[in-house]
Design a protein around this motif. Structure first.
Motif, PDB file in Angstrom:
ATOM      1  N   GLN A  13      37.770  31.543  49.659  1.00 50.83           N
ATOM      2  CA  GLN A  13      38.710  30.422  49.848  1.00 50.83           C
ATOM      3  C   GLN A  13      39.957  30.615  48.984  1.00 50.83           C
ATOM      4  N   GLU A  14      39.735  31.042  47.755  1.00 55.22           N
ATOM      5  CA  GLU A  14      40.849  31.198  46.830  1.00 55.22           C
ATOM      6  C   GLU A  14      41.771  32.344  47.265  1.00 55.22           C
ATOM      7  N   VAL A  15      41.167  33.435  47.704  1.00 54.92           N
ATOM      8  CA  VAL A  15      41.972  34.582  48.140  1.00 54.92           C
ATOM      9  C   VAL A  15      42.757  34.210  49.403  1.00 54.92           C
ATOM     10  N   SER A  16      42.127  33.506  50.361  1.00 53.31           N
ATOM     11  CA  SER A  16      42.894  33.193  51.576  1.00 53.31           C
ATOM     12  C   SER A  16      44.017  32.211  51.282  1.00 53.31           C
ATOM     13  N   ARG A  17      43.778  31.303  50.319  1.00 51.92           N
ATOM     14  CA  ARG A  17      44.843  30.372  49.950  1.00 51.92           C
ATOM     15  C   ARG A  17      46.056  31.157  49.433  1.00 51.92           C
ATOM     16  N   ARG A  18      45.769  32.164  48.594  1.00 57.39           N
ATOM     17  CA  ARG A  18      46.871  32.947  48.028  1.00 57.39           C
ATOM     18  C   ARG A  18      47.520  33.846  49.090  1.00 57.39           C
ATOM     19  N   LEU A  19      46.682  34.347  50.014  1.00 59.35           N
ATOM     20  CA  LEU A  19      47.236  35.220  51.054  1.00 59.35           C
ATOM     21  C   LEU A  19      48.191  34.445  51.965  1.00 59.35           C
ATOM     22  N   ARG A  20      47.864  33.178  52.193  1.00 64.10           N
ATOM     23  CA  ARG A  20      48.737  32.369  53.053  1.00 64.10           C
ATOM     24  C   ARG A  20      50.129  32.236  52.447  1.00 64.10           C
TER      25      ARG A  20
ATOM     26  N   LEU B 242      48.860  39.626  47.546  1.00 62.50           N
ATOM     27  CA  LEU B 242      48.386  39.432  46.171  1.00 62.50           C
ATOM     28  C   LEU B 242      49.178  40.323  45.228  1.00 62.50           C
ATOM     29  N   ASN B 243      49.681  39.754  44.145  1.00 61.39           N
ATOM     30  CA  ASN B 243      50.347  40.591  43.152  1.00 61.39           C
ATOM     31  C   ASN B 243      49.471  40.718  41.904  1.00 61.39           C
ATOM     32  N   GLU B 244      49.985  41.447  40.919  1.00 61.51           N
ATOM     33  CA  GLU B 244      49.199  41.690  39.693  1.00 61.51           C
ATOM     34  C   GLU B 244      48.787  40.390  39.023  1.00 61.51           C
ATOM     35  N   GLU B 245      49.677  39.402  39.051  1.00 59.93           N
ATOM     36  CA  GLU B 245      49.397  38.114  38.423  1.00 59.93           C
ATOM     37  C   GLU B 245      48.211  37.435  39.148  1.00 59.93           C
ATOM     38  N   ASP B 246      48.179  37.580  40.498  1.00 63.09           N
ATOM     39  CA  ASP B 246      47.047  37.007  41.255  1.00 63.09           C
ATOM     40  C   ASP B 246      45.738  37.673  40.832  1.00 63.09           C
ATOM     41  N   TYR B 247      45.757  39.008  40.755  1.00 56.47           N
ATOM     42  CA  TYR B 247      44.535  39.720  40.361  1.00 56.47           C
ATOM     43  C   TYR B 247      44.067  39.245  38.992  1.00 56.47           C
ATOM     44  N   ARG B 248      45.062  39.076  38.083  1.00 58.19           N
ATOM     45  CA  ARG B 248      44.695  38.677  36.730  1.00 58.19           C
ATOM     46  C   ARG B 248      44.075  37.283  36.735  1.00 58.19           C
ATOM     47  N   SER B 249      44.710  36.342  37.428  1.00 55.34           N
ATOM     48  CA  SER B 249      44.160  34.984  37.364  1.00 55.34           C
ATOM     49  C   SER B 249      42.875  34.867  38.198  1.00 55.34           C
ATOM     50  N   LEU B 250      42.755  35.653  39.267  1.00 58.87           N
ATOM     51  CA  LEU B 250      41.477  35.613  40.016  1.00 58.87           C
ATOM     52  C   LEU B 250      40.339  36.082  39.113  1.00 58.87           C
TER      53      LEU B 250
ATOM     54  N   ARG C  81      38.785  42.717  40.087  1.00 59.17           N
ATOM     55  CA  ARG C  81      39.650  43.375  41.079  1.00 59.17           C
ATOM     56  C   ARG C  81      38.845  44.043  42.206  1.00 59.17           C
ATOM     57  N   GLU C  82      37.773  44.746  41.781  1.00 64.12           N
ATOM     58  CA  GLU C  82      36.946  45.459  42.768  1.00 64.12           C
ATOM     59  C   GLU C  82      36.427  44.481  43.833  1.00 64.12           C
ATOM     60  N   LEU C  83      36.030  43.291  43.377  1.00 66.38           N
ATOM     61  CA  LEU C  83      35.476  42.304  44.300  1.00 66.38           C
ATOM     62  C   LEU C  83      36.558  41.716  45.193  1.00 66.38           C
ATOM     63  N   VAL C  84      37.730  41.463  44.609  1.00 65.21           N
ATOM     64  CA  VAL C  84      38.833  40.930  45.418  1.00 65.21           C
ATOM     65  C   VAL C  84      39.191  41.935  46.507  1.00 65.21           C
TER      66      VAL C  84
END
Ligand code: SER
Length: 389
Positions: free
Chosen positions: A352-359, A363-371, A379-382
């Motif tokens: 849910q969180e990844v699709s919210r960000r994709l919309r 994803l940028n580095e900041e997204d990976y960091r906060s995820l 990161r591997e899981l994202v």
């Protein structure tokens, strides 16, 4: 030769030459040991390699389960496993490396019937601190085995500090035609047996202190040896994997690499749980967590309804027995069930969180960091969520 005969041949050979049989230790080192898991047969013997007298004497032989996470990304190829068994022989300041090589050669040729024409070795060629192993070079040449000198590849240590020294590694040719090339350039040369001269102790500051006596530590990977003796293409085809190879394809349809990964990681997870480890976010528990989650990620890529709870108890029992673990199989299933549930919940929230960000864009580095930091999604899981869709 099956696995039982192969192990017995090794132990008998060294017992006939005065070696005492040491018992197998668990994968979990003694409290206070900075190393997460037993990574080699010598690990439980460290104090004796540093000079403490061993109650069984100066010549030892044994079989030890080992776990190596350095090879995790290579699992799925022909030769790497996470948990494996290592046959080992040791001379605690007794006979020298030349004797060890001569016995090694004899056992491979006469005990295991390996054609010496399929052997190649590497030896330490020398660097600024330590000279070349000329004795080994000469001995192998006398035996008619070709030698390739290297530097880094022939220096062995079990970690940043502790006993260490030069080694000579024995490779067997696994190609179809006659041998060609050398071990460092042709991967059809498979390393099976390493003979280390433990001559130094490495300190925290990187300095090398000569040990009062040189000990010899050898390690022969059981599954790799079986692959060669049984004429198989990969470690996954040797007889110890037979129960897995008959069971897993009946449960799940997987391509070859995925099937190897699932078998390796599940078998390793069972053994790690059998040694009392539970999943967590740090240390040993994190290694177990990664093994189970990598398995589930692979299984769920094609079908999210798959569950590791479908593993038949006889397979778990067989694995614990093979590794000499009295383990409680009920606990193995409890740990697996709990981890599967947690991971499934995490994935649901992550998706849910990844699709919210994709919309909102990629994803940028900041997204990976906060995820990772806020949502517990490495990161591997994202990246897996992105490929799983
Ligand atoms: N310690 C060496 C290795 O693990 C030989 O036992 O390869």
């Amino acid at each position: 030769m099956d696995s039982g005969q192969t192990v017995n041949t090794f132990i008998d050979f060294f017992r006939e030459r005065g070696h005492g049989l040491v018992g197998e230790s668990t994968l979990v080192p003694e409290p206070g040991d900075p190393v997460l898991f037993t990574t080699s047969g010598m690990h439980p013997l460290t104090p004796y390699l540093l000079g403490r007298p061993h109650p069984l004497g100066r010549r030892l032989v044994g079989v030890q389960r080992c776990l190596r996470t350095t090879d995790l990304d290579e699992v799925g190829d022909r030769t790497h496993l996470t948990v494996f068994q290592m046959l080992g022989s040791w001379s605690l300041g007794d006979y020298d490396g030349v004797q060890s090589i001569r016995w090694g050669y004899e056992l491979l040729r006469d005990g295991y019937g390996i054609d010496p024409g399929r052997l190649h070795v590497t030896v330490f060629g020398g660097d600024e601190q330590v000279g070349p192993d000329t004795d080994y070079w000469r001995t192998w040449s006398e035996l008619g085995v070709p030698v390739e000198p290297t530097v880094e590849d022939n220096w062995w240590s079990n970690g940043p500090v502790g006993p260490c020294g030069t080694d000579t590694e024995i490779f067997v040719w696994t190609g179809d035609g006659p041998p060609s090339g050398t071990p460092t350039v042709d991967p059809r040369w498979v390393e099976v047996w390493n003979h280390v001269s433990m001559r130094y102790r490495r300190h925290e500051d990187g300095s090398l202190e000569p040990l009062p006596q040189t000990s010899i530590d050898t390690g022969l990977g059981l599954e790799r040896l079986l692959t060669i003796l049984q004429g198989k293409e990969s470690v996954f085809e040797c007889d110890v994997f037979e129960p897995w190879n008959t069971t897993i394809p009946r449960l799940w349809t997987l391509d070859e690499r995925s099937s190897r990964l699932v078998i390796d990681h599940l078998r390793s997870s069972v053994v790690v749980i059998g040694d009392g480890v539970s999943p967590s976010n740090t240390g040993r528990g994190y290694v177990l967590r990664r093994l189970v989650r990598r398995t589930l990620t692979t299984l769920w890529r094609d079908d999210p309804s798959r569950t590791v709870m479908d593993l038949p108890p006889v397979l778990v029992e067989d694995t614990l027995r093979r590794f000499g673990q009295p383990g409680d199989i009920g606990r193995v299933y409890d740990v697996l069930r709990d981890e599967e549930r947690r991971f499934s919940g995490l994935l649901e929230r992550g998706r849910q969180e990844v699709s919210r960000r994709l919309r909102r864009g990629g994803l940028n580095e900041e997204d990976y960091r906060s995820l990772h930091e806020t949502h517990g999604l490495p990161r591997e899981l994202v990246d897996n969520l992105l490929t799983m869709g």
